[in-house]
Scaffold this active site. Structure first.
Site, PDB file in Angstrom:
ATOM      1  N   LYS B  81     -20.200 -98.524 -44.701  1.00  0.00           N
ATOM      2  CA  LYS B  81     -18.847 -98.689 -44.150  1.00  0.00           C
ATOM      3  C   LYS B  81     -17.914 -97.578 -44.629  1.00  0.00           C
ATOM      4  CE  LYS B  81     -18.267-103.198 -45.170  1.00  0.00           C
ATOM      5  NZ  LYS B  81     -19.583-103.771 -45.434  1.00  0.00           N
ATOM      6  N   CYS B 170     -11.621-118.468 -46.176  1.00  0.00           N
ATOM      7  CA  CYS B 170     -12.790-117.813 -46.776  1.00  0.00           C
ATOM      8  C   CYS B 170     -13.106-118.217 -48.204  1.00  0.00           C
ATOM      9  CB  CYS B 170     -12.721-116.295 -46.626  1.00  0.00           C
ATOM     10  SG  CYS B 170     -11.555-115.453 -47.664  1.00  0.00           S
ATOM     11  N   MET B 171     -12.142-118.626 -49.024  1.00  0.00           N
ATOM     12  CA  MET B 171     -12.553-118.978 -50.382  1.00  0.00           C
ATOM     13  C   MET B 171     -11.759-120.111 -51.028  1.00  0.00           C
ATOM     14  SD  MET B 171      -9.946-116.821 -50.790  1.00  0.00           S
ATOM     15  CE  MET B 171      -9.338-117.873 -51.973  1.00  0.00           C
ATOM     16  N   MET B 355     -19.604-117.387 -48.224  1.00  0.00           N
ATOM     17  CA  MET B 355     -19.155-118.327 -47.192  1.00  0.00           C
ATOM     18  C   MET B 355     -20.091-119.516 -46.992  1.00  0.00           C
ATOM     19  SD  MET B 355     -16.379-117.133 -46.609  1.00  0.00           S
ATOM     20  CE  MET B 355     -16.113-115.939 -47.888  1.00  0.00           C
ATOM     21  N   GLY B 392     -14.688-112.103 -49.596  1.00  0.00           N
ATOM     22  CA  GLY B 392     -14.903-111.315 -48.390  1.00  0.00           C
ATOM     23  C   GLY B 392     -13.775-110.355 -48.067  1.00  0.00           C
ATOM     24  N   GLN B 393     -12.578-110.602 -48.608  1.00  0.00           N
ATOM     25  CA  GLN B 393     -11.422-109.745 -48.286  1.00  0.00           C
ATOM     26  C   GLN B 393     -11.023-108.942 -49.527  1.00  0.00           C
ATOM     27  OE1 GLN B 393      -8.502-111.333 -45.307  1.00  0.00           O
ATOM     28  NE2 GLN B 393      -9.054-113.275 -46.220  1.00  0.00           N
TER      29      GLN B 393
END
Lengths: 80, 772
Positions: B81, B170-171, B355, B392-393
């Site tokens: 990425k 997400c968390m 997740m 995830g972020q």
């Protein structure tokens, strides 16, 4: 013409095979220094599309676990 | 490019790659020192790993990027990425002017008019419906500064707790379980555990594709140490499964049974650490049959009741390996082997998850159950040993969790329901304590439901795309367009959320502004502004402060004679000092490649709760582990007895498959950035539905056939992927959620964990039909 320096993590038992396949890819310059698990290369492409196709082809080789990018220069692609 | 310049660039590329691989340099570093670019550091903009990047700028444009060799997280390497980091800034359709809806069109307006309008709409809503009807949907991609300003804007300025981030999606389950187990959010260990452990359990985490740099560290460790084992526990075979030493597939929702089965064997065979348990652990059971939150205004509060170790072992009798096999599909012998691996006194064991455990209607419970195994074995808070929730972020930890941009939270793990916490916040913010409401209002999913009901009239979305990312999103898209609602969306690109907005504000992104992110290992990282944003785009922080001025509380953000970003951070830092959440002075972040908190006596605490590393633990005892943040539990961690309960919607005759959603390597989240990178768009132009080959044969579906998926919420046409990159278990299908033209969240169910309020995107019932 983007240029990048990459590190490719390979399955030890397939290291030689991956090296041979990368060596014949146009735009790939495999560096002689490597380990059983890590190969180092520079990639030269005419544009981003070709660059992406090249990284995709490397990642798709059997025995390649991952491709990491250490350096990416695209200065003559930027409309400065 | 001149030949000589090109040779120079190639030499620099090779040198960086060799250094990152730990191989000898070709040229002396001085020979490559002056490359004509100005390099500045920043954390990567994508996932929660927090890799260090160096950004090379010339003539106001990014010309090159490289992995930061000094960054401890990634040591000079970025995942694939990294090729696209700078490109996300230069998509052709960047938003450059405020845009106001006029019928079906958007027309450019001035910033003054846009900000006046936002202030006017907020004022009208306050007058007609009160502060709770003004809402902010925030983000784990907000910088620390932005999240802090937004929280202060809402809680101290508007006087509303109606703020919640996409991080709820997400968390939140990880947060709830950290809090009810340890009394303090976030992991006790750090990424060095990837280098120091020898046994790694991955629970529903496709680390090879979603956290590749961390996975590389784990596999590099395996190369050096033949003892290392990686065990992938999952419902879908992925590239991670391929690289793991062992793949153990379980049925959806049965992770609850599997974790209890592992604990069952550990207790039955007395493999637990008796001394550790006696000193550091208390046992509890909570409420059962707790519901799924599918109805509006659902409310639930858990209540813990102390139990004895004997009662816990009686509870575990329902999870014998044979019973677990029946529930999960994991052979009883495998359950026994996994338990012995976890408990082996000669093994250093870590668990990692994302997740799979968090997006779960019993997400808090299953997080608790993984902690149970580590508490039973005493393998926690030590180098190479411990449970670790990945994110995830890029700033789910640093902003959403630490700043506390949730409806119920304040900075540094404090909550609005606690009068002392409100008082501390009011003192730091210099507002009357009455200004901060004592009652939480809407978590993310309920916020969108409230918009539909009309309980929320004004909604400001920043740095997020809820109208694609929320479960059962069709309902909420219609809600946004209802009469009497005013929706503002601040973003860098047009999205499915700007599409339903009344007003769109153009935002600057990543190195177009100064900022900080906090990653999953408690590392806070700073970067300076390095390029100008395009057109009239402005940082979200500026947008909020300008509206605050118009509403009469601009003084909350005035720091005369001081640098704004530094002043905001130093004020925010006051919340955590002396509490075990201590952040470092701002200047240190400007220099360092991130600093792990708590930062005490000039040092980062790498393993919290461990007297060898943590001065706060040393205050409690001379040697060992102290869960000192869990004051209400006498500074012990809580081991929770949590049962298996079924998913909210289980496949039946009408909808016979499980539907799970997630990410693919090429696209990040809703694809608003990565879909604008042409190479990535060409590589994966559309979402495909993955099927197990045996299911595909039964249904007569071949690769790329058109398939119709139908749930009780809606239908979606997709093309099939059979036996390719990912293979879901038999009876399950998997669809990524990045594709804005094929929105899988029109089909997902808005059921959530009643404790964490995090939706379950991994399990609902779906019908699969071949088309044409």
């Amino acid at each position: 013409m983007p240029v990048s320096g990459i590190v490719v993590r390979v399955q030890q038992s397939r290291q030689q095979q991956v090296k041979q396949l990368m060596e014949v890819m146009e735009g790939v310059e495999l560096h002689p220094a490597c380990t059983e698990e890590l190969l180092v290369a520079t990639l030269e492409s005419t544009d981003y599309r070709q660059e992406h196709e090249l990284t995709d082809r490397i990642q798709a080789l059997e025995g390649v676990f991952s491709l990491s990018v250490a350096y990416h220069n695209f200065e003559d692609m930027v409309d400065a | 490019m001149q030949i000589s310049r090109r040779s120079f660039v190639k030499a620099a590329a090779a040198a960086a790659a060799l250094a990152a691989a730990g191989l000898p340099a070709m040229f002396p570093p001085a020979a490559l020192a002056d490359d004509g670019l100005v390099w500045g550091k920043a954390p990567c903009r994508f996932c929660g790993t927090g890799c260090g990047v160096l950004v090379g700028v010339k003539n106001g444009k990014i010309m090159a990027t490289k992995g930061d060799a000094l960054a401890p997280v990634n040591k000079g390497l970025n995942c694939v990425k990294g090729y696209n980091l700078s490109k996300i800034l230069y998509g052709e359709d960047r938003l450059t002017k405020p845009l106001l809806r006029q019928g079906d069109k958007f027309v450019p307006i001035s910033w003054d008019r846009a900000l006046d309008l936002v202030a006017q709409k907020i004022r009208e809503t306050l007058e007609t419906s009160g502060p709770d009807a003004v809402a902010m949907f925030g983000s784990g991609q907000w910088t620390v500064h932005e999240g802090y300003v937004a929280t202060k804007f809402m809680k101290a300025g508007i006087g509303s707790n109606s703020i919640d981030p996409n991080a709820r999606f997400c968390m939140a389950s990880a947060v709830a379980a950290f809090m009810n187990t340890f009394g303090s959010d976030e992991p006790m260990g750090n990424y060095e555990d990837l280098d120091l452990g020898d046994t790694y359990f991955l629970w529903g985490a496709n680390m090879s594709e979603c956290h590749p740099i961390l996975f590389s560290r784990m596999t590099a460790n395996r190369l050096k140490n033949p003892k290392v084992q990686i065990i992938d526990l999952a419902t879908r075979f992925t590239r991670t499964s391929q690289e793991a030493d062992r793949y153990v597939e379980f049925k959806p929702q049965a992770d609850l049974a599997l974790a209890n089965g592992i604990a069952h064997v550990i207790v039955r065979e007395k493999l637990y650490d008796k001394a550790f348990l006696a000193e550091n652990v208390t046992l509890k059971k909570g409420k059962t049959n707790i519901g799924y939150g599918v109805e509006d205004k659902f409310s639930f509060t858990d209540k813990g009741e102390e139990i004895s170790f004997h009662e816990y072992s009686e509870f575990l009798k329902d999870y014998s390996p044979e019973k677990v096999e029946a529930l999960s599909g994991v052979p009883a012998a495998t359950v026994e082997e996994l338990a012995r691996l976890y408990a082996d006194k000669n093994r250093k064991v870590c668990s990692y998850w994302t997740m799979g455990l968090n997006q779960h209607t019993r997400g808090t419970w299953v997080n608790n159950l993984v902690y149970n195994i580590h508490l039973l074995t005493g393998k926690i808070a030590k180098p190479g040993e411990g449970p670790f929730s990945l994110t995830g972020q890029p700033s789910a930890c640093g902003t959403a969790r630490e700043v506390g941009t949730f409806t119920h939270r304040l900075p540094a793990d404090m909550v609005v329901t606690n009068p002392a916490h409100r008082q501390k916040a009011a003192d730091i913010w210099k507002v009357p304590v009455e200004k901060i409401p004592a009652k939480p209002t809407y978590h993310a999913t309920e916020m969108l439901r409230a918009l539909d009901r009309g309980d929320i009239k004004f909604l400001w979305v920043q740095c997020s795309n809820p109208f694609q990312a929320a479960p059962n999103t069709g309902r909420f898209r219609a809600a946004a367009l209802k009469e009497g609602r005013f929706v503002v969306v601040s973003d860098a690109y047009p999205t499915r959320s700007t599409e339903v907005a009344d007003l769109i504000l153009p935002s600057s992104m990543w190195v177009e502004k100064e900022g900080m992110f906090g990653n999953a290992e408690r590392r806070t990282q700073h970067w300076f502004k390095q390029v100008e944003p395009p057109g009239e785009a402005k940082e979200d922080l500026w947008q909020l402060i300008e509206v605050a001025k118009r509403l009469g509380f601009g003084n909350l953000f005035e720091y005369p004679g001081q640098d704004l970003h530094k002043a905001l951070f130093e004020e925010y830092r006051l919340f955590g000092l002396g509490t075990g959440k201590d952040l470092a002075p701002y200047e240190l972040y400007q220099k360092e490649r991130g600093v792990i908190w708590p930062y005490v006596n000039g040092e980062s605490v790498k393993w919290r709760y461990n007297t060898e590393y943590d001065p706060y633990a040393r205050k409690e005892k001379e040697k060992g582990i102290s869960f000192y943040k869990n004051k209400k539990q006498h500074k012990k961690a809580v081991l929770w007895a949590r049962p298996f309960e079924p998913a909210a919607e289980v496949p039946d005759n009408d909808y016979p498959f499980w539907l799970s959603t997630g990410r693919v390597l090429e696209h990040w989240h809703t694809g608003t950035m990565t879909q604008r990178v042409p190479a990535l768009h060409r590589a994966v132009p559309e979402a495909l539905v993955e099927l197990h080959p045996e299911d595909a044969v039964k249904l007569g579906i071949r690769n790329r056939d058109k398939v119709l998926l139908t749930t009780r919420r809606g239908s979606l046409e997709l093309r099939a992927s059979v036996g390719e990159r990912g293979v879901p278990g038999r009876g399950s299908v998997f669809v990524p959620f990045f594709d804005e033209d094929r929105m899988i969240n029109d089909l997902t169910l808005d059921a959530f964990c009643p404790i964490s309020k995090q939706p379950d995107y991994k399990k609902c019932a779906v019908k699969v039909e071949r088309l044409g």
